[in-house]
Enzyme design. Structure first.
Site, PDB file in Angstrom:
ATOM      1  CG  ASP A   1      -2.012  -1.083   1.133  1.00  0.00           C
ATOM      2  OD1 ASP A   1      -1.997  -1.875   0.173  1.00  0.00           O
ATOM      3  OD2 ASP A   1      -2.844  -1.163   2.054  1.00  0.00           O
TER       4      ASP A   1
ATOM      5  CG  ASP B   1      -6.693   0.026   1.199  1.00  0.00           C
ATOM      6  OD1 ASP B   1      -7.030  -1.156   1.418  1.00  0.00           O
ATOM      7  OD2 ASP B   1      -7.086   0.981   1.900  1.00  0.00           O
TER       8      ASP B   1
ATOM      9  CG  HIS C   1     -11.301   1.151  -0.030  1.00  0.00           C
ATOM     10  ND1 HIS C   1     -11.389  -0.176   0.333  1.00  0.00           N
ATOM     11  CD2 HIS C   1     -10.419   1.724   0.842  1.00  0.00           C
ATOM     12  CE1 HIS C   1     -10.587  -0.391   1.371  1.00  0.00           C
ATOM     13  NE2 HIS C   1      -9.976   0.737   1.700  1.00  0.00           N
TER      14      HIS C   1
ATOM     15  CG  HIS D   1     -15.073   0.382   1.156  1.00  0.00           C
ATOM     16  ND1 HIS D   1     -14.477   0.107   2.367  1.00  0.00           N
ATOM     17  CD2 HIS D   1     -15.171  -0.799   0.498  1.00  0.00           C
ATOM     18  CE1 HIS D   1     -14.214  -1.198   2.420  1.00  0.00           C
ATOM     19  NE2 HIS D   1     -14.622  -1.761   1.295  1.00  0.00           N
TER      20      HIS D   1
ATOM     21  CE  LYS E   1      -4.209  -4.323   1.095  1.00  0.00           C
ATOM     22  NZ  LYS E   1      -4.865  -3.193   1.757  1.00  0.00           N
TER      23      LYS E   1
ATOM     24  CB  CYS F   1      -2.298  -2.981   5.199  1.00  0.00           C
ATOM     25  SG  CYS F   1      -3.976  -2.382   4.893  1.00  0.00           S
TER      26      CYS F   1
END
Ligand code: VGL
Ligand code: ZN
Length: 215
Positions: free
Chosen positions: A19, A57, A59, A63, A117, A161
């Site tokens: 990330d 990351d 989204h 989210h 993810k 994370c």
């Protein structure tokens, strides 16, 4: 925790760079203090690994992990969701936004795979391996098929994370070593201290970049 001071890297090792996106950098939507300092260290590490995986990351707008999706709730509050407790974050890493892009200084071309993810609207995923409701991202299968047995981890954030990726990789029986100086933490209500003890408990090794980069 004991740290490992000299490590030889071989073909069954992989580096997971977690990330390193604009929103986690100083000035970003969910800034991790000094997060930018990790980028040159991650670049140096990547040059030493034949197997490199990046995560993002990723989204959708609205989210469920965003405080803005819950009327009356503020950022950094925790709520209960079907899959467990969820910290509510500022809107961050929205698909196709500038904030979701990897840091421009990261040598992304060195990676063979980018894992995204947290892309399902109602499920968060701190872990690169397993989303919060237990569904796999596919990374375990990818690593197994490529003969990877040990995963080195760096990136952001140590206490979210990186922690969740490290513990889920241990559950999948990979060796896991976190490169401490190539990570930075959010440190929300003591989360960094509890992350360290949790990682130690499940057998995550700790090292520093010099142990890998030294000739
Ligand atoms: C992360 C909070 C929310 C991380 C991602 O990359 O550590 N933290 N989403
Ligand atoms: Zn997130």
């Amino acid at each position: 925790m004991d740290t490992i001071d000299r490590i030889g890297i071989n073909g069954s090792d992989a580096l997971l760079v977690i990330d390193l996106q604009n929103d986690f950098m100083p000035g970003g939507a969910l800034a991790v203090p000094y997060g930018n300092e990790v980028v040159p260290v991650a670049n140096a590490l990547m040059r030493h690994f034949a197997n490199v995986i990046l995560t993002e990351d990723w989204h959708p707008a609205g989210h469920l992990s965003f405080a803005s999706s819950h009327a009356g709730k503020g950022v950094f509050e925790t709520i209960a969701l079907p899959y467990g407790d969820q910290v509510l974050w500022p809107d961050h890493c929205i698909q196709d936004s500038k904030g979701a892009e990897l840091h421009a200084g990261l040598e992304t071309w060195r990676a063979q795979l980018i894992v995204r993810k947290g892309y399902r609207p109602h499920v968060d995923s701190y872990s690169a391996f397993t989303e919060a409701d237990g569904k796999p991202t596919g990374l375990t299968g990818y690593l197994r098929e490529r003969g990877i047995r040990r995963v080195f981890m760096c990136g952001l954030a140590t206490d979210y994370c990186v922690l969740w990726s490290a513990t889920s990789a241990r559950k999948e029986r990979f060796g896991v070593i976190v490169v401490g100086d190539a990570c930075r933490a959010i440190d929300l209500n003591g989360s960094l201290a509890s992350a360290r003890s949790e990682m130690e408990k499940v057998g995550v090794g700790m090292t520093h970049s010099g142990a890998i980069l030294a000739p």
